[in-house]
Design an enzyme around this catalytic site. Sequence first.
Site, PDB file in Angstrom:
ATOM      1  CB  THR A   1      -0.884   0.002   1.277  1.00  0.00           C
ATOM      2  OG1 THR A   1      -1.655  -1.189   1.284  1.00  0.00           O
ATOM      3  CG2 THR A   1      -1.775   1.226   1.344  1.00  0.00           C
TER       4      THR A   1
ATOM      5  CD  GLU B   1       1.703 -16.599   6.850  1.00  0.00           C
ATOM      6  OE1 GLU B   1       0.657 -17.235   6.636  1.00  0.00           O
ATOM      7  OE2 GLU B   1       1.815 -15.370   6.626  1.00  0.00           O
TER       8      GLU B   1
ATOM      9  CB  ILE C   1      -1.413  -9.010  11.753  1.00  0.00           C
ATOM     10  CG1 ILE C   1      -1.279  -9.905  10.512  1.00  0.00           C
ATOM     11  CG2 ILE C   1      -2.840  -8.561  11.962  1.00  0.00           C
ATOM     12  CD1 ILE C   1      -1.909 -11.285  10.681  1.00  0.00           C
ATOM     13  CG  ASP C   2       2.224  -9.868   8.080  1.00  0.00           C
ATOM     14  OD1 ASP C   2       1.513 -10.652   8.741  1.00  0.00           O
ATOM     15  OD2 ASP C   2       2.095  -9.703   6.853  1.00  0.00           O
TER      16      ASP C   2
ATOM     17  NE  ARG D   1      -3.162 -35.827  21.426  1.00  0.00           N
ATOM     18  CZ  ARG D   1      -4.473 -35.827  21.200  1.00  0.00           C
ATOM     19  NH1 ARG D   1      -5.179 -34.730  21.348  1.00  0.00           N
ATOM     20  NH2 ARG D   1      -5.071 -36.931  20.829  1.00  0.00           N
TER      21      ARG D   1
ATOM     22  CG  MET E   1      -1.555 -15.522   9.255  1.00  0.00           C
ATOM     23  SD  MET E   1      -2.895 -14.380   8.826  1.00  0.00           S
ATOM     24  CE  MET E   1      -3.925 -15.425   7.816  1.00  0.00           C
TER      25      MET E   1
HETATM   26  O1  F6P Z   1      -0.183  -9.592   5.544  1.00  0.00           O
HETATM   27  C1  F6P Z   1      -1.196 -10.005   6.397  1.00  0.00           C
HETATM   28  C2  F6P Z   1      -1.550 -11.458   6.156  1.00  0.00           C
HETATM   29  O2  F6P Z   1      -2.552 -11.832   7.090  1.00  0.00           O
HETATM   30  C3  F6P Z   1      -0.362 -12.417   6.232  1.00  0.00           C
HETATM   31  O3  F6P Z   1       0.068 -12.666   7.546  1.00  0.00           O
HETATM   32  C4  F6P Z   1      -0.901 -13.596   5.459  1.00  0.00           C
HETATM   33  O4  F6P Z   1       0.131 -14.357   4.881  1.00  0.00           O
HETATM   34  C5  F6P Z   1      -1.717 -12.939   4.395  1.00  0.00           C
HETATM   35  O5  F6P Z   1      -2.057 -11.641   4.866  1.00  0.00           O
HETATM   36  C6  F6P Z   1      -2.969 -13.652   4.009  1.00  0.00           C
HETATM   37  O6  F6P Z   1      -3.519 -12.971   2.939  1.00  0.00           O
HETATM   38  P1  F6P Z   1      -4.964 -13.192   2.331  1.00  0.00           P
HETATM   39  O7  F6P Z   1      -5.895 -12.258   3.079  1.00  0.00           O
HETATM   40  O8  F6P Z   1      -4.838 -12.793   0.899  1.00  0.00           O
HETATM   41  O9  F6P Z   1      -5.328 -14.624   2.516  1.00  0.00           O
END
Ligand code: F6P
Length: 381
Positions: free
Chosen positions: A121, A238, A142-143, A178, A185
């Site tokens: 953006t 991820e 969030i990243d 376990r 994410m």
């Molecule tokens: O960038 C934010 C995010 O939530 C990432 O953490 C994740 O990989 C991605 O967007 C998921 O994107 P989408 O909304 O296109 O599934």
Amino acid sequence: MLKKVGILANGGDVAGFNAVIRGIVKTAENKGIECYGIIDGYNGLLKKNFEKLSTAAEGEAEGILPKGGSIIGSSTNANVFNYKVVNEDGSVEYKDLSDVCIQNIKDFGFDCIFTLGGDGTQKSARDFSSKGVNVIGVPKTIDNDVACTEITFGYNTAVSVAMEALDRLHTTGETHHRIMVLEVMGRYAGWIALESAIAGGADVALIPEIPFDINSVASKIQNRRKRGKEFSVVVVAEGAKPKGGDIVIKGKRDNGAGVDNTKLGGIGEIVAKQLEELTGLEARNTTLGYMQRGGTPTAFDRVLSTKYGAKAMELALEGKFGTLAVIKNGKLDYASLEDVVGRNKKIGAVSGNTEESNIRKVTMDHDLVKTARDIGINLGD
Ligand code: F6P
């Protein structure tokens, strides 16, 4: 003199979008400036879809502080510098429609556009700024991976959601002896995984910045067993990958040309399976997903978002266009959009958030890494 400003929210949603919008609108109203929401991110700029925002009784921006999502929508596929156009015969073309947006901005009389979003953006914002549009960015994701700022809004809420999930996984893991894996994410940065691992008392945190050796993780779990702990909690980002291996890709998004269309995900399942084989303990994976983005912001995010909104409006009033509101050394500040995304040149005009882009990753000298190591969280190395 500012009279009329537009606000757009772009990219994946986060908790805190509305709190930023409210912060901008309230600060603007105090100065007699009119605010409009640009609906569905850059799409709204292209389609001239604007809605008046006010915090008066019954106003659209009234009572929105605790509300998740974005009252003005958002878009993850509106790359107006390389926009997907489907022709009547079904053929697809990618066009630079930024001049249409600029004309719409002029026709409607916007004196400034606020761009709430992450790396991609802000790259578009920088490109609009280079074309003479007055733009102020606000760092969302969030990243937590936007360059030049110590924290983005939405991140703290995501970490809190992950922490709560870890608390819950702890009790079920302990009951059934376990290994509980939580995939979170964060794309190519390990902030959510690392910080939630510390907050949620996890035993292992695997992040993209440290390629992992699964044997090291298995040893950590075996050592816990020797101390009578028959369960372990593992957080996996991820974007984490094994030493000498690759990131696991779940699929492709259709977010237009020149943007990162990679859908990450699946590493949690793989890690759980490998740990089961190596330790003989049962393992289960939980993928947290969009829970991290939705819902009400934490107190921290409400305050941070409000600070960012007010600061962004202040920057506009001072005429500091082409900048991003940031937190530097714990304080509100600003950085030029060129510094934020300027080095992100490798992948064409407007894309962002790829492994190569100018995103802020976890560095090995960061306090979170040091703290994690000090208290014995295994980082997979
Ligand atoms: O960038 C934010 C995010 O939530 C990432 O953490 C994740 O990989 C991605 O967007 C998921 O994107 P989408 O909304 O296109 O599934």
